[in-house]
Design an enzyme around this catalytic site. Sequence first.
Site, PDB file in Angstrom:
ATOM      1  CB  THR A  74      73.455  30.436  50.336  1.00  0.00           C
ATOM      2  OG1 THR A  74      72.037  30.407  50.489  1.00  0.00           O
ATOM      3  CG2 THR A  74      73.892  29.404  49.337  1.00  0.00           C
ATOM      4  CG  ASN A 152      63.930  25.685  55.915  1.00  0.00           C
ATOM      5  OD1 ASN A 152      64.660  24.729  56.196  1.00  0.00           O
ATOM      6  ND2 ASN A 152      63.438  25.865  54.713  1.00  0.00           N
ATOM      7  CG  HIS A 202      66.998  37.349  54.426  1.00  0.00           C
ATOM      8  ND1 HIS A 202      65.863  36.702  54.032  1.00  0.00           N
ATOM      9  CD2 HIS A 202      68.027  36.526  54.111  1.00  0.00           C
ATOM     10  CE1 HIS A 202      66.186  35.540  53.471  1.00  0.00           C
ATOM     11  NE2 HIS A 202      67.491  35.415  53.514  1.00  0.00           N
ATOM     12  CB  CYS A 326      51.985  23.605  42.569  1.00  0.00           C
ATOM     13  SG  CYS A 326      51.534  22.286  41.450  1.00  0.00           S
TER      14      CYS A 326
HETATM   15  C1  LIG Z   1      67.752  26.903  57.159  1.00  0.00           C
HETATM   16  C2  LIG Z   1      68.202  27.881  56.117  1.00  0.00           C
HETATM   17  N1  LIG Z   1      69.474  27.865  55.673  1.00  0.00           N
HETATM   18  C3  LIG Z   1      69.919  28.726  54.748  1.00  0.00           C
HETATM   19  C4  LIG Z   1      69.098  29.678  54.194  1.00  0.00           C
HETATM   20  C5  LIG Z   1      69.656  30.582  53.132  1.00  0.00           C
HETATM   21  O1  LIG Z   1      69.923  31.855  53.600  1.00  0.00           O
HETATM   22  P1  LIG Z   1      70.224  33.032  52.547  1.00  0.00           P
HETATM   23  O2  LIG Z   1      68.925  33.306  51.885  1.00  0.00           O
HETATM   24  O3  LIG Z   1      70.696  34.193  53.378  1.00  0.00           O
HETATM   25  O4  LIG Z   1      71.262  32.554  51.632  1.00  0.00           O
HETATM   26  C6  LIG Z   1      67.757  29.729  54.622  1.00  0.00           C
HETATM   27  C7  LIG Z   1      66.819  30.732  54.076  1.00  0.00           C
HETATM   28  O5  LIG Z   1      66.258  30.653  53.009  1.00  0.00           O
HETATM   29  C8  LIG Z   1      67.301  28.813  55.595  1.00  0.00           C
HETATM   30  O6  LIG Z   1      66.026  28.812  56.008  1.00  0.00           O
END
Ligand SMILES: Cc1ncc(COP(=O)(O)O)c(C=O)c1O
Lengths: 403, 293
Positions: A74, A152, A202, A326
């Site tokens: 993020t 994702n 992670h 939900c």
């Molecule tokens: C496509 C995508 N971008 C950004 C993130 C955010 O990553 P982080 O949890 O390291 O901030 C995620 C994970 O939740 C993700 O899947």
Amino acid sequence: MSEPIYLDNNATTLVAPEAVEAMLPFFSEQFGNPSSLHSFGDKVGRALLNARRQVQALIGAEHDSEVIFTSCGTESDSTAILSALKVQPNRKEIITTVVEHPAVLSLCEHLEKDGYTVHYLKVDKKGRLDIQEYANLLSDNVALVSVMWANNETGTLFPVEEMAELANEAGVLFHSDAVQVAGKLPMRLQDTAIDMLSLSGHKLHAPKGVGVLYLRRNTRFRPLLRGGHQERGRRAGTENTASIIGLGQAAELALANIEQENTAVRRLRDKLEKGILAQVPYAFVTGDPGNRLPNTANIAFEYIEGEAILLLMNKAGIAASSGSACTSGSLEPSHVMRAMDIPYTAAHGSVRFSLSRYNTEAEIERVIEAIPPIVSKLRKLSPYWSGDGPVEDPAKAFAPAYA
Amino acid sequence: MWDYSEKVQEHFFNPRNAGAVEEANAVGDVGSLSCGDALRLTLKVDPETETILEAGFQTFGCGSAIASSSALTEIIKGKKLDEALVVSNQDIADYLDGLPPEKMHCSVMGREALQAAVANYRGEEWKDDHEEGALICKCFAVDAVMIEDVVRANGLRTVEEVTHYTKAGGGCSACHEGIEEILTTVLTEQGEAFNASAKAAPPKKTKLTNLQRIRRIETVLESLRPQLQADHGDVELVDVEGNTVYVNMTGACSGCQMAGMTLNGIQQRLVEEMGEFIKVVPASAMQKMAAAG
Ligand SMILES: Cc1ncc(COP(=O)(O)O)c(C=O)c1O
């Protein structure tokens, strides 16, 4: 009960034992500040450089100084987007997609309130972009294109290399959120026109709370955090050394295993998907099955709801996630499912299975066995279902008064 | 995942009265568009006595939607229609030892299905008047539609006023950005600008004297008493100190597992009725505090 089975690797992953091992000294004897001149700091500084090179190798960057360590995916996304706006104050437009992660979408929505215009590229029913629509939007008013490499939820891949070329020709900066791709597909950023790219530890068997922003050399940049000279002044704040070392180790492992992701993991994913679809009627794969991450299968089970499925799966010792409203705490079903125009009776029942190289054949067989009875148990409770199939003309037979 | 009570889990894993009742003479179909859940309630009602002989549910929804449906059918079986109609969504949630705030709409759906089924039985048309928005304040389960309506109806201008009127924002304060956004939207519509540093207009309610306030609290507790006594318990007011109300739980309520839940329920009701934030604490805690002090 036997060991629980973890099929939620797009949410987060187990930290590779080798990464844990590599990190441990940095919690104890290797505590020095990498910026310090003395030997305590110097050793840690060298270890950081090594980690930087391990990440450089994974993403195929030309220079190790193009790797900036951050606190998460993020932060990398926010840094990239806000920097592009800062360096080009006269450009007030952003191009992104409707299916980005909230790390990008929420920021863009927030920037709209500050007067920026954001173009959200639509997707079709398989989650694919219209490249012509994209090309038409590129102009001198656009500060940045930010498009995820892989989604994702569905694993669907976007042609970011081609899109970066188009942006480059139009003189527009290009950023990609590659959080889901890093470690799963080979990448050689030095051969692309991508200017900035985010990844997150992670998701590739490194710890949480560490990420990377790739910043191509000579890309104009303004830091998000100013302060000390860490990361060459591009991201101030004393480094999270242990996690960075873990990320470096995980990146090296990911690179060594990338072939396996695309053979062994892919085969297990396909086996899981076929095994479930062969037994469960009224279920289908969402996204673009022909063009997606090798580890992800997103299956919509019609006429039942995802959280209920997850709760029963959890009871059977299987972990996955869902695009149902939900499970998110909001009342909205997943924005990705809605963007693909999946009917809500299916969108709410979508379940994402995401594998890793730590999953085994025996686990996949257990899941294939466990899912069909879960689905039929819930369908027996569903007003849209009767006997062995949906009620005739479900939309008419059950048309509740909606609030 | 969600913090579901044992009872919610139990009703989800082993739902009671699942499926349609045969020879049903009352059917209620309702859904919540925003969250996609939907529920069909079928009843067999004795036309002579208007007693609900059988109740069955079919639910398309999450764990708490299924558990709420199951709980609803258990609560209303054997009741007369008029008795069943007074079952509130809070009753359904209480029966399940509480629901997470994000999930309260599941219990609302249960109550609405019941109203719809009774209307169907009586040959009336049921109209839903309840609109649901995104949840803004998680501490007090207040949604965007509710805040917007109250802001419009009362010409509110500040977050503090919104808190006075709806309780939203009176807890952890994380939703103040969301409330400011709603204020900005509504005020812009009215040709005004939101001013974050504006002073809240003093609440319209005239300030109660201490005696009036304590009497009011007693009245609220009095109104809750029948419910508690039905469970063989009771509540007694011990003291009021600022925003803290000390009570004694007696009978089956004292020491029972549910005492905490019940205190929460009492607190919520007091906050609603008094229009101010009130904390309900067992009197035993008062003695402990005094001892510690
Ligand atoms: C496509 C995508 N971008 C950004 C993130 C955010 O990553 P982080 O949890 O390291 O901030 C995620 C994970 O939740 C993700 O899947």
